[in-house]
Design a protein around this motif. Structure first.
Motif, PDB file in Angstrom:
ATOM      1  N   LYS A 163       0.636  -3.127  -7.819  1.00 25.91           N
ATOM      2  CA  LYS A 163       0.313  -4.024  -6.709  1.00 25.91           C
ATOM      3  C   LYS A 163       1.528  -4.236  -5.799  1.00 25.91           C
ATOM      4  CE  LYS A 163      -0.849  -8.719  -5.386  1.00 25.91           C
ATOM      5  NZ  LYS A 163      -1.381 -10.021  -5.719  1.00 25.91           N
TER       6      LYS A 163
ATOM      7  N   ASN B  78      -5.872  -4.743  -5.409  1.00 24.64           N
ATOM      8  CA  ASN B  78      -5.785  -5.555  -4.187  1.00 24.64           C
ATOM      9  C   ASN B  78      -7.097  -6.270  -3.859  1.00 24.64           C
ATOM     10  OD1 ASN B  78      -3.096  -5.051  -3.676  1.00 24.64           O
ATOM     11  ND2 ASN B  78      -3.554  -3.110  -2.657  1.00 24.64           N
TER      12      ASN B  78
ATOM     13  N   GLN C 153      -4.825   0.985  -6.989  1.00 23.44           N
ATOM     14  CA  GLN C 153      -4.208   0.034  -6.055  1.00 23.44           C
ATOM     15  C   GLN C 153      -5.308  -0.718  -5.272  1.00 23.44           C
ATOM     16  OE1 GLN C 153      -1.311   2.122  -3.646  1.00 23.44           O
ATOM     17  NE2 GLN C 153       0.293   0.748  -4.380  1.00 23.44           N
TER      18      GLN C 153
END
Ligand code: HEM
Length: 187
Positions: A146, A19, A15
């Motif tokens: 995401k 990001n 993640q």
């Protein structure tokens, strides 16, 4: 997704990477996916640890000698990709562990040129869908991770990890559906 939910530290790392590359509030794009090294490792480790085609098959067209074995013409040879991809002599003592990091800087690839890592098979009957399935699975996983946080329902025994039971068949998939609850991160 199952292994990521079993390993929250890997989910967090993935993640964070997604990001840091995809900084806007919209879908992850194919161009962005190309810059995601950890995502590539996650997909590779999934293919290593849970090959969907665990047994490959070949019919010998002529008498051959291979690694000290005499294989007569017409013999059906079964290649155990599952066992190769969990072999400690190839992958190290932690071969039975899910660890995407092992693929960082590794030359072992699944394009069919290395007989140690064959989730798409090898040689002339190599899967022709490698490019398509990689692009699709990376893009799908990147967007799922995401845009949502995923929560598991604890099992009857209080177990908070999803099971790994596999259905039998030529093409292996989960025996029971993976049930998870999403909460939106990016609308
Ligand atoms: C993650 C997804 C996929 C995996 C793990 C996978 C795996 C495999 C494996 C292990 C084989 C046998 C190769 C061999 O015996 O050497 C195979 C063959 C094949 N795959 Fe895939 N595959 C995937 C996706 C796809 C997709 C998306 C397509 C088509 C769009 C596709 C089309 C084929 C075809 C046509 C063959 C037979 C090739 C032949 O026998 O000459 N595969 N695949």
């Amino acid at each position: 997704m199952t292994e990521l939910l079993r390993h929250p530290e890997c989910m967090k790392k993935l993640q964070d990477e997604i990001n840091s590359v995809s900084t806007h509030n919209s879908n992850v794009t194919e161009k962005e996916v190309e810059k995601m090294d950890y995502l590539h490792c996650v997909i590779k480790e999934g293919l290593r640890f849970h090959p969907s085609g665990p047994l490959l098959s070949r019919l010998s067209s002529e008498d051959v000698q291979f690694k000290g074995y005499d294989i007569a013409a017409g013999t059906q040879v079964i290649i155990n990709a599952w066992a190769l991809q969990r072999n400690t002599a190839i992958w190290g003592l932690d071969a039975e562990e899910y660890r995407p990091e092992r693929h960082f800087g590794s030359n072992l690839d699944f394009n069919g040129t290395d007989s140690k890592f064959v989730p798409f098979g090898a040689g002339r009957r190599l899967c022709p869908g490698i490019g398509f399935s990689l692009a699709l699975s990376k893009l799908t996983l990147a967007n799922l991770v995401k845009r949502f946080n995923w929560r598991l329902e604890a099992g009857p025994a209080g177990d908070d990890k999803p099971d790994l039971a596999e259905a039998s068949g030529i093409d292996v998939c989960r025996k029971f559906p993976l049930i998870v609850y999403p909460s939106i991160i990016h609308a």
